[in-house]
Design a protein around this motif. Structure first.
Motif, PDB file in Angstrom:
ATOM      1  N   ARG B  67       0.826  -1.196   0.000  1.00  0.00           N
ATOM      2  CA  ARG B  67       0.000   0.000   0.000  1.00  0.00           C
ATOM      3  C   ARG B  67       0.868   1.258   0.000  1.00  0.00           C
ATOM      4  O   ARG B  67       0.588   2.220  -0.710  1.00  0.00           O
ATOM      5  CB  ARG B  67      -0.923   0.011   1.212  1.00  0.00           C
ATOM      6  N   ARG B  68       1.936   1.231   0.779  1.00  0.00           N
ATOM      7  CA  ARG B  68       2.832   2.393   0.798  1.00  0.00           C
ATOM      8  C   ARG B  68       3.530   2.559  -0.537  1.00  0.00           C
ATOM      9  O   ARG B  68       3.659   3.669  -1.056  1.00  0.00           O
ATOM     10  CB  ARG B  68       3.852   2.256   1.919  1.00  0.00           C
ATOM     11  N   ALA B  71       1.194   4.020  -2.880  1.00  0.00           N
ATOM     12  CA  ALA B  71       0.981   5.445  -2.615  1.00  0.00           C
ATOM     13  C   ALA B  71       2.066   6.268  -3.292  1.00  0.00           C
ATOM     14  O   ALA B  71       1.786   7.296  -3.925  1.00  0.00           O
ATOM     15  CB  ALA B  71       0.981   5.710  -1.116  1.00  0.00           C
ATOM     16  N   LEU B  72       3.315   5.812  -3.166  1.00  0.00           N
ATOM     17  CA  LEU B  72       4.426   6.563  -3.751  1.00  0.00           C
ATOM     18  C   LEU B  72       4.402   6.461  -5.272  1.00  0.00           C
ATOM     19  O   LEU B  72       4.765   7.408  -5.966  1.00  0.00           O
ATOM     20  CB  LEU B  72       5.742   6.050  -3.168  1.00  0.00           C
ATOM     21  N   ARG B  74       1.674   6.197  -7.081  1.00  0.00           N
ATOM     22  CA  ARG B  74       0.611   7.113  -7.493  1.00  0.00           C
ATOM     23  C   ARG B  74       1.083   8.554  -7.461  1.00  0.00           C
ATOM     24  O   ARG B  74       0.746   9.359  -8.325  1.00  0.00           O
ATOM     25  CB  ARG B  74      -0.570   6.985  -6.535  1.00  0.00           C
ATOM     26  N   LEU B  75       1.862   8.861  -6.422  1.00  0.00           N
ATOM     27  CA  LEU B  75       2.368  10.218  -6.278  1.00  0.00           C
ATOM     28  C   LEU B  75       3.211  10.587  -7.500  1.00  0.00           C
ATOM     29  O   LEU B  75       3.062  11.660  -8.084  1.00  0.00           O
ATOM     30  CB  LEU B  75       3.206  10.325  -5.011  1.00  0.00           C
ATOM     31  N   MET B  78       0.903  11.173 -10.405  1.00  0.00           N
ATOM     32  CA  MET B  78       0.157  12.425 -10.382  1.00  0.00           C
ATOM     33  C   MET B  78       1.080  13.597 -10.626  1.00  0.00           C
ATOM     34  O   MET B  78       0.709  14.567 -11.279  1.00  0.00           O
ATOM     35  CB  MET B  78      -0.545  12.584  -9.037  1.00  0.00           C
ATOM     36  N   GLU B  79       2.280  13.502 -10.106  1.00  0.00           N
ATOM     37  CA  GLU B  79       3.249  14.572 -10.303  1.00  0.00           C
ATOM     38  C   GLU B  79       3.496  14.770 -11.793  1.00  0.00           C
ATOM     39  O   GLU B  79       3.426  15.882 -12.304  1.00  0.00           O
ATOM     40  CB  GLU B  79       4.555  14.199  -9.594  1.00  0.00           C
ATOM     41  N   ARG B  82       0.207  16.132 -13.416  1.00  0.00           N
ATOM     42  CA  ARG B  82      -0.131  17.520 -13.104  1.00  0.00           C
ATOM     43  C   ARG B  82       0.926  18.481 -13.608  1.00  0.00           C
ATOM     44  O   ARG B  82       0.649  19.637 -13.879  1.00  0.00           O
ATOM     45  CB  ARG B  82      -0.293  17.697 -11.588  1.00  0.00           C
ATOM     46  N   ASP B 144      12.425  16.259  -4.823  1.00  0.00           N
ATOM     47  CA  ASP B 144      11.816  16.006  -3.518  1.00  0.00           C
ATOM     48  C   ASP B 144      12.742  16.446  -2.397  1.00  0.00           C
ATOM     49  O   ASP B 144      12.302  16.938  -1.366  1.00  0.00           O
ATOM     50  CB  ASP B 144      11.565  14.498  -3.373  1.00  0.00           C
ATOM     51  N   SER B 149      10.076  18.185   0.325  1.00  0.00           N
ATOM     52  CA  SER B 149       8.821  17.454   0.538  1.00  0.00           C
ATOM     53  C   SER B 149       9.144  16.033   0.998  1.00  0.00           C
ATOM     54  O   SER B 149       8.309  15.376   1.615  1.00  0.00           O
ATOM     55  CB  SER B 149       7.965  17.454  -0.716  1.00  0.00           C
ATOM     56  N   ILE B 150      10.357  15.590   0.730  1.00  0.00           N
ATOM     57  CA  ILE B 150      10.728  14.252   1.191  1.00  0.00           C
ATOM     58  C   ILE B 150      10.714  14.189   2.723  1.00  0.00           C
ATOM     59  O   ILE B 150      10.523  13.116   3.295  1.00  0.00           O
ATOM     60  CB  ILE B 150      12.101  13.836   0.606  1.00  0.00           C
ATOM     61  N   VAL B 153       7.693  12.711   3.957  1.00  0.00           N
ATOM     62  CA  VAL B 153       7.519  11.295   3.620  1.00  0.00           C
ATOM     63  C   VAL B 153       8.374  10.416   4.528  1.00  0.00           C
ATOM     64  O   VAL B 153       7.894   9.434   5.083  1.00  0.00           O
ATOM     65  CB  VAL B 153       7.861  11.043   2.140  1.00  0.00           C
ATOM     66  N   ARG B 167       9.148   5.093  -6.696  1.00  0.00           N
ATOM     67  CA  ARG B 167       9.592   5.937  -7.800  1.00  0.00           C
ATOM     68  C   ARG B 167       9.844   5.104  -9.049  1.00  0.00           C
ATOM     69  O   ARG B 167       9.428   5.453 -10.140  1.00  0.00           O
ATOM     70  CB  ARG B 167      10.879   6.670  -7.433  1.00  0.00           C
TER      71      ARG B 167
END
Ligand SMILES: Nc1ncnc2c1ncn2[C@@H]1O[C@H](COP(=O)(O)OP(=O)(O)OP(=O)(O)O)[C@@H](O)[C@H]1O
Ligand SMILES: [Mg+2]
Lengths: 300, 540
Positions: B67-68, B71-72, B74-75, B78-79, B82, B144, B149-150, B153, B167
């Motif tokens: 799951r983690r 999450a990363l 997906r991040l 999205m980065e 976007r 990051d 922003s890291i 995390v 990543r």
């Protein structure tokens, strides 16, 4: 507050920032020792560049100590598993600017292995708690104002319902109302039995919420004790009442004078922590090496 | 460039050996470099840190949280989304619109044009995808760290290894998304660009190669035939009207190698060399003899056939052939029966040139048994699969590099690694390491340049020169190490097969490239872990 187990133990912690070639650049912390106990709100004060943020980063394992020992929640600072029970609000909210508020909390919730339902419920609750305007929640963080960013920053720090919350200048960037809310929030956390370690410049805030404080200067611990102890002046008496008429005041003054009181002034109470702070900083400048640190065992 | 599909033949065991070399060496290099870095930065306590982290890594590996990682991942996704990294699609779209104009739309086209179309699409797809992957892989983590922003995390329970994996997977998935959209468009473009009448040029031939040896004009086996000084130096030539022959052996020949009508289809791409210019429009002739290598008298020879220069040519041999009123079954009579000494199913084939004083040139891959064709899309998608593996490789190396050095440096390193992974650099490195390049090592060549000495001049034996040689040999060993660590993209040349009308073979291309890619997983993840664990994640 009873003598309870330490959540954070720092022993002789020093940090020297080095440049690329390993040459020492700045001595940011010098032999710092302090404990933070379970259930208390601990304030770390000090002028700019005194090492407050450095201390927090060392506690979180973001920086490696040059010397000294750290125990946090019974684990070493380098142990990632300690983070399960920690919430951290960085000095500036270093969040992902391309996410919106929901996505941000969802992302951090996933890092705690929370299920989709848990994440959803918790996000809503936290966004209400930090009072982030509902219409702003679906906008990307890059469009947020400073105060809004701060609010979402606090929300992400609380996503895992942490036992230990570390806040680096939680009220910076918040309007007076926001600061008030933040202070209430911290007191609320304390009521829930959480431990809070915060840095701040806004002494009034610290005075209102902290049980104990430490003042750092140039990377050294200068003062550490309970706030009420530090602010209690043995040679002064303060009288607070509801608002009195001018006539009543002069009458009271007359009574006090009759009992031999000198320097009578009737005024609104002042933020006396500011006095203490300024005095400490001034003293540290004048008398390097001087300390006013309460004995660890007596400061309960 | 001439494409020789048989040249890449790699025994699958060798691919496994190669896997172990890459995985083993690279892992060892990562460990040694990490240890040295720690010793330099932390002094003798570096040892302790090294082993603590090593154990920590193993622990992390066994407690990975999907799951983690997701999450990363997906991040990362999205980065990229976007931040409009997918604008590359626009470039791609424009490219195709313009290419469509320039490449024209005739009613009928030549096989070479088909090759150009296929190469164009496959090249465009990978050259547009890989830079995106390179940038995303190399800039993600450094940005990051720069923006800190890291910090939010790593102060959560996210393990460093999960950050690295998230990543890598995220970047690969973006690459794969870009790749799949582009390749669907590219596929439709090829199919539409090629007129109805020429659609049968889109195919995937499935060749079975044999082993070749040559006989000289007296009929003696030699290693090679005659070299006529042709540019296709890898081809050997057989002389016409002599005993000179090219002799192939095909193994495991059985019914599965026959086409739907039960015929054996042989395809060749021989080239002609004329020692005198007679009638240039008259082709040279060859014939093919199929024979049983245990009983060479049992044989069947075709009618003389004209050499199709510059084009491939098919010879269709029926299963049942009649020679001097005797009927042979080419599978039962012309292949070996199988015994202690000779395995079953070997078919001998001999090619002779018929015209006196003329030569026909051929190499191993110039004659093969052509199995039933596969549809074009099979090969096309296999080629895309090869590019997908390259995407994975680039994102793994890029992310790993970016945990150690600044983003631009990581990008350059990864790009250099990718370029060096090509066939020619590898061959050059092979020669260099084997000491086959004239003029000696790096310093020695510099010395020769400065002293105006030719590459073959004997050098004096003085101490200074000994130092030069020692330095060069250290460099050589370093180079040898680099060579082991740099992937061989020779396995990743699937587009060439497809452009040349061949299917992409599993054994010699897909599986080795899968192995090469997988060999990088462990060392790259390890490198990322060590770098992120032992570095203070402050922007400097
Ligand atoms: N990454 C870094 N590299 C070099 N020196 C640093 C770094 N971060 C902080 N310092 C130095 O360490 C000292 C302490 O900095 P720190 O950020 O801990 O102060 P602070 O008490 O949080 O100050 P402020 O109130 O301004 O936030 C300062 O002198 C600062 O210049
Ligand atoms: Mg600070």
């Amino acid at each position: 507050m009873s003598q309870s187990e330490p959540v954070i133990e720092i022993r002789n912690l020093s940090k020297i920032y080095r440049d690329f070639w390993g040459r020492p650049k700045v001595r940011a912390l010098n032999s710092l020792s302090l404990d933070v106990r379970k259930g208390e709100v601990f304030g770390l004060l000090g002028p700019n560049g005194s090492g407050k943020t450095t201390t927090l980063k060392l506690l979180l394992g973001l920086l490696f100590p040059t010397e000294g020992e750290i125990t946090i929640l019974g684990k070493s600072a380098a142990d990632v598993s300690k983070n399960e029970r920690i919430g951290y609000l960085p000095e500036e909210s270093y969040l992902y600017r391309f996410l919106n508020a929901y996505e941000t909390l969802d992302f951090y919730g996933r890092l705690f292995n929370m299920t989709a339902a848990q994440r959803k419920e918790r996000s809503e609750k936290l966004l209400d708690l930090v009072k982030l305007a509902p219409q702003a929640r679906r906008r990307q963080l890059k469009e947020y104002s400073k105060g809004m960013t701060r609010r979402i920053g606090v929300a992400q720090a609380l996503i895992n319902d942490p036992d230990l919350v570390m806040l680096d200048e939680p009220t910076s960037g918040l309007d007076p109302l926001g600061s008030r809310d933040m202070k209430d929030l911290i007191l609320d956390l304390k009521k829930q039995g959480k431990t809070v370690l915060m840095c701040s410049h806004l002494l009034a805030d610290v005075q209102d919420v902290c049980d104990r404080i430490a003042i750092l200067y140039g990377g050294e611990l200068k003062v550490m004790d309970r706030v009420d102890t530090l602010l209690k002046s043995e040679d002064k008496t303060q009288i607070n009442t509801s608002k009195l008429s001018a006539a009543a005041i002069s009458e009271v003054e007359a009574v006090l004078k009759r009992h031999g009181a000198s320097d009578v002034s009737v005024d609104h109470p002042t933020a006396t922590l500011e006095d203490l702070f300024l005095k400490t900083v001034q003293e540290s400048r004048d008398r390097p090496g001087h300390r006013n640190v309460a004995d660890r065992t007596s400061a309960t | 460039m001439y494409f020789d599909p048989a040249e890449n033949f790699i025994y699958p065991p060798y691919a496994i050996y190669n896997w172990m070399i890459v995985a083993g060496f690279f892992t060892a290099v990562v460990l040694v470099v990490s240890l040295l870095t720690l010793l330099v930065s932390k002094g003798s306590s570096g040892f302790g840190v090294f082993f603590t982290e090593l154990i920590g890594m193993l622990k992390d590996v066994f407690s990975l949280s999907p799951r983690r990682i997701w999450a990363l991942t997906r991040l990362t996704f999205m980065e990229a989304y976007r931040r409009k990294a997918l604008a590359v699609f626009v470039v791609f779209g424009l490219l195709f619109m313009f290419a469509g104009w320039f490449m024209g739309d005739s009613k009928e086209i030549q096989p070479d044009q088909v090759k150009v179309y296929i190469s164009f699409v496959l090249t465009a797809v990978s050259w547009l995808t890989l830079p995106v992957v390179l940038i995303l892989a190399c800039f993600g983590i450094p940005e990051d760290i720069r923006l800190r922003s890291i910090h939010t995390v790593v102060t959560k329970p996210a393990r460093r290894i999960e950050i690295v994996l998230g990543r890598m997977i995220g970047v690969s998935m973006i690459g794969w998304l870009v790749l799949s959209v582009m390749s669907v468009v590219g596929y439709l473009w090829i199919v539409r660009q090629i007129p109805q009448a020429s659609q049968e040029l889109l195919k995937c031939r499935v060749p079975i190669y044999g082993l070749v040896s040559f006989k000289d004009r007296e009929g003696n086996y030699g290693k090679e035939g005659i070299n006529v000084g042709d540019i296709w130096a890898f081809r050997s030539y057989i002389e016409g009207a002599t005993k000179s022959r090219a002799e192939w052996r095909f193994f495991n020949v059985d019914e599965t190698m026959l086409d739907s009508e039960g015929n054996l289809r042989l395809e060749n791409s021989f080239s002609a060399f004329r020692s005198y210019k007679g009638d240039m429009t008259r082709p040279l002739f060859y014939d093919i003899k199929l024979f049983n290598i245990e009983h060479p008298e049992i044989s069947y020879t075709t009618q003389p056939q004209p050499v199709n220069e510059f084009r491939s040519k098919q010879d269709i041999i029926p299963r049942k052939v009649t020679v001097d009123d005797v009927q042979y079954d080419i599978l039962n009579d012309l292949t070996t029966k199988g015994s202690d000494k000779v395995p079953k199913g070997i078919l001998g084939i001999e090619v002779a040139c018929i015209d006196r004083d003329q030569y026909i040139g051929m190499a191993r891959s110039d004659l093969f048994i052509r199995m039933p064709d596969r549809p074009f899309w099979v090969g096309y998608w296999k080629a895309i699969f090869g590019t997908a593996l390259t995407v994975l490789l680039v994102s793994m190396i890029g992310v790993a590099a970016s945990t150690m050095v600044k983003a631009p440096i990581a990008a350059v390193l990864t790009a250099v690694m990718y370029i060096l992974s090509g066939k020619n650099p590898h061959q050059f490195m092979d020669q260099l390491v084997a000491g086959q390049v004239q003029g000696g090592g790096v310093l020695e060549s510099v010395y020769r340049l400065v002293m105006h000495l030719g590459p073959s001049t004997e050098l004096p034996a003085n101490p200074a020169f000994t130092v030069v040689q020692i330095f060069d040999s250290i460099l050589m060993n370093f180079l040898w190490l680099c060579k082991q660590v740099i992937p061989r993209s020779q396995y990743f040349n699937m587009p060439e097969y497809v452009a040349n009308g061949f299917d992409v073979p599993w054994a010699t291309s897909l599986i080795p490239s899968l192995l090469v890619t997988s060999a990088f997983i462990i060392p790259c993840v390890m490198m990322g872990y060590f770098a992120l664990r032992t570095r203070e994640l402050e922007s400097k």
